[in-house]
Design an enzyme around this catalytic site. Structure first.
Site, PDB file in Angstrom:
ATOM      1  N   HIS A 111       0.992  -1.075  -0.206  1.00  0.00           N
ATOM      2  CA  HIS A 111       0.002   0.039   0.099  1.00  0.00           C
ATOM      3  C   HIS A 111       0.972   1.331   0.048  1.00  0.00           C
ATOM      4  CE1 HIS A 111      -4.003  -2.039   2.090  1.00  0.00           C
ATOM      5  NE2 HIS A 111      -3.380  -2.842   0.841  1.00  0.00           N
TER       6      HIS A 111
ATOM      7  N   CYS B 115      -2.194  -0.106   7.551  1.00  0.00           N
ATOM      8  CA  CYS B 115      -1.376   0.955   7.393  1.00  0.00           C
ATOM      9  C   CYS B 115      -1.603   1.878   8.680  1.00  0.00           C
ATOM     10  CB  CYS B 115      -1.805   1.706   5.999  1.00  0.00           C
ATOM     11  SG  CYS B 115      -1.529   0.947   4.592  1.00  0.00           S
TER      12      CYS B 115
ATOM     13  N   GLU C 140       0.997   4.025   1.806  1.00  0.00           N
ATOM     14  CA  GLU C 140       1.583   4.308   3.199  1.00  0.00           C
ATOM     15  C   GLU C 140       2.654   3.369   3.528  1.00  0.00           C
ATOM     16  OE1 GLU C 140      -1.792   3.564   2.222  1.00  0.00           O
ATOM     17  OE2 GLU C 140      -3.178   4.262   3.905  1.00  0.00           O
TER      18      GLU C 140
ATOM     19  N   CYS D 260      -6.100   1.965   6.135  1.00  0.00           N
ATOM     20  CA  CYS D 260      -6.803   0.861   6.507  1.00  0.00           C
ATOM     21  C   CYS D 260      -6.337   0.394   7.663  1.00  0.00           C
ATOM     22  CB  CYS D 260      -6.701  -0.613   5.506  1.00  0.00           C
ATOM     23  SG  CYS D 260      -4.735  -0.874   5.188  1.00  0.00           S
TER      24      CYS D 260
END
Length: 157
Positions: free
Chosen positions: A56, A89, A58, A86
């Protein structure tokens, strides 16, 4: 809540990262990590291209920031991300001791700050400052356009 000019500036960079994801056919989410007015980490979603569910925006930005600063503790750093983080993260940012998390659009399907669930900050030994809604219309529009385009492509064949 008044949005600071510096938050707008850094979110604009996160949006540029999100556009890189979109060009690669990834969900357009981008992130930057800032320390004392300097970008120390950048990332955009790469889960599909890397065949990695943890790639992801992040996570990639936090990894780069840790390498650049030489420390897995990112005390004093701000994480800017175009979409509400999420649980994975958000957890990574808390464990890294990020000072602030600034995000654009809420994520009703995966958001762990307030949308889908509320992260249990009261049970953690670190609580970052949270700021939501920075450049939210632009962040939201990028995602909506991406998914609308994908639906059209699938319908066309």
């Amino acid at each position: 809540m008044m949005i600071e000019k510096k938050d707008e500036k850094w979110m604009r960079l996160a949006l540029k990262e999100a556009e890189k994801a979109e060009v690669r056919g990834e969900v357009p989410v981008g992130a930057v990590v800032v320390l004392r007015g300097r970008v120390v980490g950048r990332g955009f979603n790469r889960s599909v291209g890397r065949t990695d569910p943890t790639a992801h925006a992040e996570i990639l930005a936090l990894r780069q920031a840790a390498q650049k600063t030489g420390n897995y503790r990112l005390i004093g750093c701000d994480l800017y991300v175009t979409l509400e983080p999420c649980a994975m993260c958000l957890g990574a940012a808390v464990l890294a001791r990020v000072s602030r998390i600034v995000y654009g659009a809420p994520d009703p399907k995966h958001g762990a700050v307030t949308s889908l669930m509320r992260f249990p900050f009261d049970k953690m030994n670190h609580r970052p400052e949270i700021r939501a809604g920075v450049r939210a219309p632009e962040c939201r529009r990028l995602l909506l356009d991406f998914f609308r385009s994908r639906r059209r492509s699938r319908a066309a064949g």
